[in-house]
Design a protein around this motif. Structure first.
Motif, PDB file in Angstrom:
ATOM      1  N   GLU A 378      30.220  48.006  46.135  1.00 28.51           N
ATOM      2  CA  GLU A 378      29.242  47.565  44.968  1.00 28.51           C
ATOM      3  C   GLU A 378      29.812  46.986  43.945  1.00 28.51           C
ATOM      4  OE1 GLU A 378      25.034  48.746  42.587  1.00 28.51           O
ATOM      5  OE2 GLU A 378      25.903  50.014  44.211  1.00 28.51           O
ATOM      6  N   PRO A 379      30.923  47.719  43.390  1.00 21.35           N
ATOM      7  CA  PRO A 379      31.584  46.988  41.975  1.00 21.35           C
ATOM      8  C   PRO A 379      32.352  45.967  42.279  1.00 21.35           C
ATOM      9  CG  PRO A 379      31.940  49.549  42.330  1.00 21.35           C
ATOM     10  CD  PRO A 379      31.456  49.072  43.630  1.00 21.35           C
ATOM     11  N   TYR A 380      32.462  45.756  43.640  1.00 19.02           N
ATOM     12  CA  TYR A 380      33.505  44.414  43.847  1.00 19.02           C
ATOM     13  C   TYR A 380      32.832  43.331  45.033  1.00 19.02           C
ATOM     14  CZ  TYR A 380      36.549  48.124  42.181  1.00 19.02           C
ATOM     15  OH  TYR A 380      37.085  48.849  41.492  1.00 19.02           O
ATOM     16  N   ARG A 381      31.470  43.728  45.077  1.00 20.14           N
ATOM     17  CA  ARG A 381      30.655  42.814  46.053  1.00 20.14           C
ATOM     18  C   ARG A 381      30.697  41.368  45.487  1.00 20.14           C
ATOM     19  NH1 ARG A 381      25.457  45.640  46.553  1.00 20.14           N
ATOM     20  NH2 ARG A 381      26.890  47.009  47.889  1.00 20.14           N
ATOM     21  N   ALA A 382      31.054  40.337  46.636  1.00 18.61           N
ATOM     22  CA  ALA A 382      30.973  38.975  46.164  1.00 18.61           C
ATOM     23  C   ALA A 382      29.374  38.685  46.064  1.00 18.61           C
ATOM     24  CB  ALA A 382      31.751  38.124  47.265  1.00 18.61           C
ATOM     25  N   PRO A 383      29.110  37.413  45.429  1.00 21.44           N
ATOM     26  CA  PRO A 383      27.832  37.012  45.335  1.00 21.44           C
ATOM     27  C   PRO A 383      27.133  36.590  46.623  1.00 21.44           C
ATOM     28  CG  PRO A 383      29.024  36.062  43.611  1.00 21.44           C
ATOM     29  CD  PRO A 383      30.127  36.699  44.476  1.00 21.44           C
ATOM     30  N   GLU A 384      27.737  36.299  47.494  1.00 20.02           N
ATOM     31  CA  GLU A 384      27.331  35.864  48.903  1.00 20.02           C
ATOM     32  C   GLU A 384      27.076  37.031  49.619  1.00 20.02           C
ATOM     33  OE1 GLU A 384      31.909  35.303  49.155  1.00 20.02           O
ATOM     34  OE2 GLU A 384      30.185  34.633  47.751  1.00 20.02           O
ATOM     35  N   GLN A 385      27.549  38.171  49.256  1.00 19.97           N
ATOM     36  CA  GLN A 385      27.192  39.437  50.168  1.00 19.97           C
ATOM     37  C   GLN A 385      25.944  40.246  49.519  1.00 19.97           C
ATOM     38  OE1 GLN A 385      31.343  41.414  49.381  1.00 19.97           O
ATOM     39  NE2 GLN A 385      31.319  41.556  51.591  1.00 19.97           N
ATOM     40  N   SER A 418      26.556  39.374  36.971  1.00 21.30           N
ATOM     41  CA  SER A 418      26.232  38.225  36.496  1.00 21.30           C
ATOM     42  C   SER A 418      27.714  37.222  36.185  1.00 21.30           C
ATOM     43  CB  SER A 418      25.266  38.081  35.198  1.00 21.30           C
ATOM     44  OG  SER A 418      26.056  39.051  34.345  1.00 21.30           O
ATOM     45  N   THR A 419      27.592  36.413  35.273  1.00 22.57           N
ATOM     46  CA  THR A 419      28.827  35.721  34.818  1.00 22.57           C
ATOM     47  C   THR A 419      29.309  36.759  33.928  1.00 22.57           C
ATOM     48  OG1 THR A 419      27.445  33.698  34.750  1.00 22.57           O
ATOM     49  CG2 THR A 419      29.806  33.680  33.545  1.00 22.57           C
ATOM     50  N   PRO A 420      30.743  37.049  34.238  1.00 24.83           N
ATOM     51  CA  PRO A 420      31.995  37.987  33.708  1.00 24.83           C
ATOM     52  C   PRO A 420      32.535  37.297  32.758  1.00 24.83           C
ATOM     53  CG  PRO A 420      32.613  37.377  35.454  1.00 24.83           C
ATOM     54  CD  PRO A 420      31.276  36.876  35.769  1.00 24.83           C
ATOM     55  N   PRO A 421      32.514  38.220  31.427  1.00 29.51           N
ATOM     56  CA  PRO A 421      33.378  37.521  30.387  1.00 29.51           C
ATOM     57  C   PRO A 421      34.690  37.045  30.943  1.00 29.51           C
ATOM     58  CG  PRO A 421      32.349  39.537  29.600  1.00 29.51           C
ATOM     59  CD  PRO A 421      32.202  39.447  31.157  1.00 29.51           C
ATOM     60  N   PRO A 422      35.380  36.124  30.448  1.00 28.48           N
ATOM     61  CA  PRO A 422      36.690  35.799  30.845  1.00 28.48           C
ATOM     62  C   PRO A 422      37.670  36.816  30.757  1.00 28.48           C
ATOM     63  CG  PRO A 422      35.787  33.903  29.329  1.00 28.48           C
ATOM     64  CD  PRO A 422      34.990  35.096  29.450  1.00 28.48           C
ATOM     65  N   ALA A 443      34.149  32.892  40.657  1.00 27.47           N
ATOM     66  CA  ALA A 443      33.254  31.879  40.432  1.00 27.47           C
ATOM     67  C   ALA A 443      32.076  32.130  41.378  1.00 27.47           C
ATOM     68  CB  ALA A 443      33.842  30.548  40.760  1.00 27.47           C
ATOM     69  N   ALA A 444      30.824  32.244  40.982  1.00 25.35           N
ATOM     70  CA  ALA A 444      29.760  32.288  41.965  1.00 25.35           C
ATOM     71  C   ALA A 444      29.853  31.543  43.043  1.00 25.35           C
ATOM     72  CB  ALA A 444      28.268  32.184  41.157  1.00 25.35           C
ATOM     73  N   ARG A 448      34.447  26.813  44.551  1.00 24.26           N
ATOM     74  CA  ARG A 448      35.389  26.783  43.282  1.00 24.26           C
ATOM     75  C   ARG A 448      36.442  27.884  43.273  1.00 24.26           C
ATOM     76  NH1 ARG A 448      31.300  27.107  38.543  1.00 24.26           N
ATOM     77  NH2 ARG A 448      33.535  26.928  37.519  1.00 24.26           N
ATOM     78  N   ARG A 449      36.482  28.712  44.409  1.00 23.96           N
ATOM     79  CA  ARG A 449      37.401  29.955  44.283  1.00 23.96           C
ATOM     80  C   ARG A 449      38.856  29.314  44.861  1.00 23.96           C
ATOM     81  NH1 ARG A 449      33.301  34.076  46.757  1.00 23.96           N
ATOM     82  NH2 ARG A 449      31.655  33.920  45.392  1.00 23.96           N
ATOM     83  N   PRO A 450      39.868  29.782  44.227  1.00 22.70           N
ATOM     84  CA  PRO A 450      41.361  29.726  44.991  1.00 22.70           C
ATOM     85  C   PRO A 450      41.240  30.433  46.109  1.00 22.70           C
ATOM     86  CG  PRO A 450      41.389  30.877  42.963  1.00 22.70           C
ATOM     87  CD  PRO A 450      40.122  30.444  42.970  1.00 22.70           C
ATOM     88  N   ASP A 451      42.033  30.146  47.265  1.00 19.66           N
ATOM     89  CA  ASP A 451      42.113  31.008  48.028  1.00 19.66           C
ATOM     90  C   ASP A 451      43.311  32.159  47.875  1.00 19.66           C
ATOM     91  OD1 ASP A 451      44.929  29.889  48.715  1.00 19.66           O
ATOM     92  OD2 ASP A 451      43.924  28.349  50.270  1.00 19.66           O
ATOM     93  N   VAL A 452      43.372  33.114  48.874  1.00 22.32           N
ATOM     94  CA  VAL A 452      44.344  34.226  48.528  1.00 22.32           C
ATOM     95  C   VAL A 452      45.556  33.667  48.682  1.00 22.32           C
ATOM     96  CG1 VAL A 452      42.774  36.034  49.525  1.00 22.32           C
ATOM     97  CG2 VAL A 452      44.226  34.699  51.045  1.00 22.32           C
ATOM     98  N   SER A 453      46.146  32.737  49.242  1.00 19.89           N
ATOM     99  CA  SER A 453      47.536  32.482  49.037  1.00 19.89           C
ATOM    100  C   SER A 453      47.766  31.963  47.657  1.00 19.89           C
ATOM    101  CB  SER A 453      47.675  30.968  49.983  1.00 19.89           C
ATOM    102  OG  SER A 453      47.558  31.749  51.352  1.00 19.89           O
ATOM    103  N   VAL A 454      46.917  31.167  47.128  1.00 22.80           N
ATOM    104  CA  VAL A 454      47.202  30.789  45.661  1.00 22.80           C
ATOM    105  C   VAL A 454      47.218  31.942  44.736  1.00 22.80           C
ATOM    106  CG1 VAL A 454      46.222  29.509  43.582  1.00 22.80           C
ATOM    107  CG2 VAL A 454      46.181  28.678  46.030  1.00 22.80           C
ATOM    108  N   LEU A 455      46.235  33.065  44.893  1.00 25.48           N
ATOM    109  CA  LEU A 455      46.141  34.166  44.065  1.00 25.48           C
ATOM    110  C   LEU A 455      47.558  34.937  44.278  1.00 25.48           C
ATOM    111  CD1 LEU A 455      42.843  35.840  44.338  1.00 25.48           C
ATOM    112  CD2 LEU A 455      43.611  34.271  42.647  1.00 25.48           C
ATOM    113  N   ALA A 456      48.192  34.913  45.621  1.00 30.06           N
ATOM    114  CA  ALA A 456      49.463  35.475  45.883  1.00 30.06           C
ATOM    115  C   ALA A 456      50.598  35.094  45.007  1.00 30.06           C
ATOM    116  CB  ALA A 456      49.749  35.434  47.340  1.00 30.06           C
TER     117      ALA A 456
END
Length: 463
Positions: A378-385, A418-422, A443-444, A448-456
């Motif tokens: 629940e604390p990390y659930r994505a919007p589509e879930q 909802s929309t988290p503060p930056p 991003a909801a 618009r989200r970068p993939d995990v390779s970009v995050l890495a």
């Protein structure tokens, strides 16, 4: 609520309340909104229809007639002037058909309320009532079970009725489905025998739950393998008490994970080692390896042991180390994504932290299961879930969950749904590029989200 064709339709409910104060009206509005957006319930609430002049007597009467259930929100003012109309309709429904009205009219106590505020006509202490301590899926589970007509504890199957043996005292003998020996079922702190292996289950990591239909018990916990080779393992076990589609699918998911981890694609550093899959009389157990510290020989902790307390002053140096660990984990996830494997259950407890700060997966989460609305931590659930969302889960779901974990470590609290503060504004001591990537991955809109390779790559720059 089941349809004749077996599909589940959304229950329609009317939320009845006393208009006694702005604070109470706001609380009830939040409750009704939660039922619609998160629980998937077709809730109807008068404030959403105040778009012009309306005959409220006719409107409320129509809601009473068309609703599958009527939720009566308890408050001191219910039944006085502000609730006279609804109270009259309650009396009418109860008098017309008491058994049906008892099934449809559900008294609800919201946070801060009291059972004593339930209208007397609803027999607060003689009949069932529903206390909602918080607006979460767990907080409304008893209410949702009532909508669905399911129970938290399924009735066990009826065994064969056998006559008593000759010359014995008259007794009733039931022969239920034969269960495996109690020594093969996981228990906290117990020594268990699974196949040819003996394990001592650690009590501090043990938990259990049931499948959504109550037909199977899911158990899991870290354990020590007794005998050669002595090693720490992660055990997950499913005991099917009834062979329902849900129970069969859960058992098949463990088997698919075993096959995936044993395949060449699954034999990668950072992924669990599958040690054994055992099937025994309706019980399936998957054993995977659990890393130990090379310095102490003790089992490594999960990342959950390092999560900051809410409001804690975050140590930027420590958080940079967490980001570097997440970078390595992202590379492992990217390799899984290239094979169409998506974890979908990423949380600090699902990540094991090695001696030098590297992170590895405890297991493959929900990767071998079908999507279910409301899945994921629940604390990390994505919007589509979440329930009632149209987007599909995919690699972008893992990116959101990784970003949510990074946000938690950077700000000392998980991102609001909802929309988290930056994060960049809340964690100015951390690299701006890393925090901007976190904000983008939250991003909801999955596109618009970068993939995990970009995050890495960006998290690696936290060095």
């Amino acid at each position: 609520m089941p349809n004749p064709d077996g599909a589940v339709r959304r229950p329609r409910v009317y939320v009845s309340y006393a208009r006694e104060s702005d604070e109470h009206a706001s609380l009830v509005r939040g409750f009704a909104a939660f039922l619609r957006t998160e629980a998937g319930v077709d809730a109807r609430f008068d404030q959403w229809y105040a778009d012009g002049r309306r005959d409220w007597v006719a409107w409320a009467s129509d809601q009473f007639e068309r609703a599958d259930f009527i939720l009566v929100v308890a408050s001191p003012g219910y039944g006085r002037t502000t609730g006279m109309l609804d109270t009259a309709m309650l009396h009418n429904n109860l008098g017309r058909n008491l058994p049906n009205a008892t099934h449809r009219i559900l008294p609800v106590v919201l946070p801060g309320g009291s059972v004593d505020d339930i209208p007397h006509v609803l027999s607060a202490y003689a009949a069932t009532h529903y206390v909602v301590h918080e607006f979460t899926l767990d907080g409304v589970k008893d209410l949702v079970r009532t909508f669905h007509g399911s129970t938290a504890h399924a009735m066990p199957p009826l065994g064969a009725f056998l006559p008593p043996a000759p010359a014995a005292d008259p007794v009733l003998v039931a022969a239920p489905r034969r269960l495996p020996g109690t020594g093969s079922l996981l228990r906290a702190g117990a020594e268990v025998v699974i196949g040819d292996d003996h394990y001592l289950v650690h009590a501090d990591t043990y938990d259990e739950s049931t499948t959504s239909d109550g037909a199977a018990v899911l158990r899991r916990g870290r354990a020590l393998s007794i005998g050669a080779p002595r090693e720490q393992v992660w055990l997950r076990q499913l005991e099917a008490r009834q062979d329902t589609p849900v129970a069969v699918a859960a058992a098949a998911a463990l088997a698919r994970e075993h096959e995936l981890l044993r395949s060449p694609a699954g034999r990668r550093t950072g992924l669990p080692r599958s040690l054994a899959l055992t099937r025994e009389d309706g019980v399936v157990t998957l054993a995977t390896g659990w890393p130990v510290s090379s310095r102490t020989g003790a089992p490594c902790d999960t990342l959950a042991s390092f999560v900051p307390d809410r409001g804690e002053l975050v140590d930027p140096l420590r958080t940079r180390g967490i980001l570097r660990g997440l970078a390595g984990l992202c590379r492992n996830l990217a390799a899984l994504h290239r094979r169409d494997v998506v974890h979908r259950c990423l949380a600090p407890a699902a990540m094991i932290r090695l001696d030098e700060g590297a992170l590895v997966l405890r297991d493959l989460g929900l990767a071998t299961t079908s999507y279910a609305p409301g899945e994921g931590p629940e604390p990390y659930r994505a919007p589509e879930q979440r329930r009632r969302h149209r987007e599909q889960v995919g690699p972008w779901t893992d990116a959101y969950q990784i970003a949510a974990i990074a946000y938690h470590f950077a700000t000392s609290h998980p991102p609001p749904p909802s929309t988290p503060p930056p994060a960049r504004g809340l964690a100015p001591a951390l690299p701006a590029s890393a925090m901007e990537a976190v904000d983008a991955a939250l991003a909801a809109d999955p596109a618009r989200r970068p993939d995990v390779s970009v995050l890495a790559a960006v998290f690696d720059s936290a060095r």
